[in-house]
Design a protein around this motif. Structure first.
Motif, PDB file in Angstrom:
ATOM      1  N   GLN A 124       2.338   1.785  -3.447  1.00  0.00           N
ATOM      2  CA  GLN A 124       1.322   2.284  -4.375  1.00  0.00           C
ATOM      3  C   GLN A 124       1.031   3.754  -4.112  1.00  0.00           C
ATOM      4  O   GLN A 124       0.923   4.563  -5.040  1.00  0.00           O
ATOM      5  N   GLU A 125       0.932   4.115  -2.830  1.00  0.00           N
ATOM      6  CA  GLU A 125       0.649   5.502  -2.467  1.00  0.00           C
ATOM      7  C   GLU A 125       1.823   6.406  -2.833  1.00  0.00           C
ATOM      8  O   GLU A 125       1.643   7.531  -3.302  1.00  0.00           O
ATOM      9  N   GLU A 136       1.910  13.669   0.771  1.00  0.00           N
ATOM     10  CA  GLU A 136       2.523  12.596   1.542  1.00  0.00           C
ATOM     11  C   GLU A 136       1.480  11.748   2.282  1.00  0.00           C
ATOM     12  O   GLU A 136       0.435  12.230   2.714  1.00  0.00           O
ATOM     13  N   MET A 137       1.823  10.481   2.441  1.00  0.00           N
ATOM     14  CA  MET A 137       0.960   9.516   3.097  1.00  0.00           C
ATOM     15  C   MET A 137       0.858   9.809   4.595  1.00  0.00           C
ATOM     16  O   MET A 137       1.822  10.236   5.229  1.00  0.00           O
ATOM     17  N   ASP A 165       0.836  -1.207   0.000  1.00  0.00           N
ATOM     18  CA  ASP A 165       0.000   0.000   0.000  1.00  0.00           C
ATOM     19  C   ASP A 165       0.869   1.254   0.000  1.00  0.00           C
ATOM     20  O   ASP A 165       0.567   2.241  -0.689  1.00  0.00           O
ATOM     21  N   TYR A 166       1.947   1.217   0.790  1.00  0.00           N
ATOM     22  CA  TYR A 166       2.858   2.362   0.841  1.00  0.00           C
ATOM     23  C   TYR A 166       3.479   2.623  -0.528  1.00  0.00           C
ATOM     24  O   TYR A 166       3.547   3.765  -0.993  1.00  0.00           O
ATOM     25  N   SER A 169      -5.783   9.995  -6.495  1.00  0.00           N
ATOM     26  CA  SER A 169      -5.055  10.376  -5.287  1.00  0.00           C
ATOM     27  C   SER A 169      -5.263  11.853  -4.956  1.00  0.00           C
ATOM     28  O   SER A 169      -5.181  12.251  -3.795  1.00  0.00           O
ATOM     29  N   THR A 190       1.962   7.748  -6.423  1.00  0.00           N
ATOM     30  CA  THR A 190       0.912   8.637  -6.910  1.00  0.00           C
ATOM     31  C   THR A 190       1.397  10.080  -6.897  1.00  0.00           C
ATOM     32  O   THR A 190       2.464  10.394  -6.361  1.00  0.00           O
ATOM     33  N   TYR A 205      -6.970  12.167  -1.540  1.00  0.00           N
ATOM     34  CA  TYR A 205      -7.531  10.925  -1.017  1.00  0.00           C
ATOM     35  C   TYR A 205      -6.426  10.035  -0.466  1.00  0.00           C
ATOM     36  O   TYR A 205      -5.513   9.633  -1.186  1.00  0.00           O
ATOM     37  N   HIS A 206      -6.522   9.720   0.828  1.00  0.00           N
ATOM     38  CA  HIS A 206      -5.571   8.828   1.486  1.00  0.00           C
ATOM     39  C   HIS A 206      -6.197   7.440   1.549  1.00  0.00           C
ATOM     40  O   HIS A 206      -6.995   7.130   2.436  1.00  0.00           O
ATOM     41  N   ARG A 207      -5.806   6.637   0.586  1.00  0.00           N
ATOM     42  CA  ARG A 207      -6.439   5.328   0.387  1.00  0.00           C
ATOM     43  C   ARG A 207      -6.238   4.401   1.583  1.00  0.00           C
ATOM     44  O   ARG A 207      -7.117   3.622   1.941  1.00  0.00           O
ATOM     45  N   ASN A 208      -5.072   4.468   2.214  1.00  0.00           N
ATOM     46  CA  ASN A 208      -4.768   3.529   3.300  1.00  0.00           C
ATOM     47  C   ASN A 208      -5.672   3.713   4.513  1.00  0.00           C
ATOM     48  O   ASN A 208      -5.890   2.775   5.282  1.00  0.00           O
TER      49      ASN A 208
END
Length: 206
Positions: free
Chosen positions: A54-55, A62-63, A51-52, A153, A58, A168-171
């Motif tokens: 992939q994020e 930042e995640m 997941d990291y 994202s 984008t 958008y923070h998918r995690n």
């Protein structure tokens, strides 16, 4: 048969490079990288690592590992966390903060950071991208975003009369809203820092 693990293959590759490396400092860095990948593998965090990655690829900001509506909520989370995520980023009312933690003396603190301002500044290098949609409220924007067949994202939108970045923070399944107007006080803050630095620097000696 267990499926091939890219993490284990990467560790093996680092081992081969380690054998051919003569520098002691570089050998230690390679071992550190291999140990980090081994830690991810041994602690069962492969999916989180995927997941990291992939994020990270984008175009979004930042995640973050968590989001809170208020500083009180964030403070309670940090206080009760058994092992705070050291130097991880969290959102408080969609403002970026970094987790400061020292496990030796159990020091814990949330410090605001200009992560999103730097991201917005980077986006503005060639002029602000045009909004892809306009809304009167955040609720309308959120409903539109979650109705998309594939959530991006980030997207530049118009909220009322002001441009925003919807990120958008998918995690953690969180949609954050960042106004581009954040850049004005950020630029002023940086200008003040530069001026202060100039006054503190010693002049040429005769």
């Amino acid at each position: 048969m267990r499926p091939k693990s890219p993490i284990l293959e990467a560790i093996n590759l680092l081992g081969l490079i380690h054998e051919k490396t003569e520098s002691a400092e570089e050998k230690e860095l390679l071992l550190t990288a291999a140990d980090a990948l081994g830690f991810i593998n041994m602690t069962g965090q492969q999916y989180e690592f995927d997941d990291y990655r992939q994020e990270f690829r984008t175009e979004g900001p930042e995640m973050v590992v968590a989001s809170f509506a208020t500083r009180e909520e964030a403070g309670a989370w940090l206080k009760n966390h058994p092992r705070p995520p050291y130097l991880a980023l969290v959102l408080i009312a969609d403002q970026y903060h970094v987790v400061m933690y020292d496990r030796d003396d159990n020091f814990r603190k949330l410090v605001s950071t200009h992560s999103i301002e730097y991201h917005l500044e980077e986006m503005m290098k060639d002029g602000r991208p045009p909004p892809v949609a306009s809304f009167d409220t955040r609720e309308q924007a959120r409903a539109w975003f979650y109705s998309l067949p594939e959530r991006p994202s980030q997207a530049v939108i118009q909220l009322g009369s002001e441009p925003y970045l919807a990120a958008y923070h998918r995690n953690i399944d969180h949609l954050a809203f960042h106004p581009f107007s954040l850049l004005e006080p950020f630029e002023q803050w940086r200008k003040t820092l530069d001026e202060k630095k100039d006054t503190e620097e010693p002049g040429p000696q005769s």
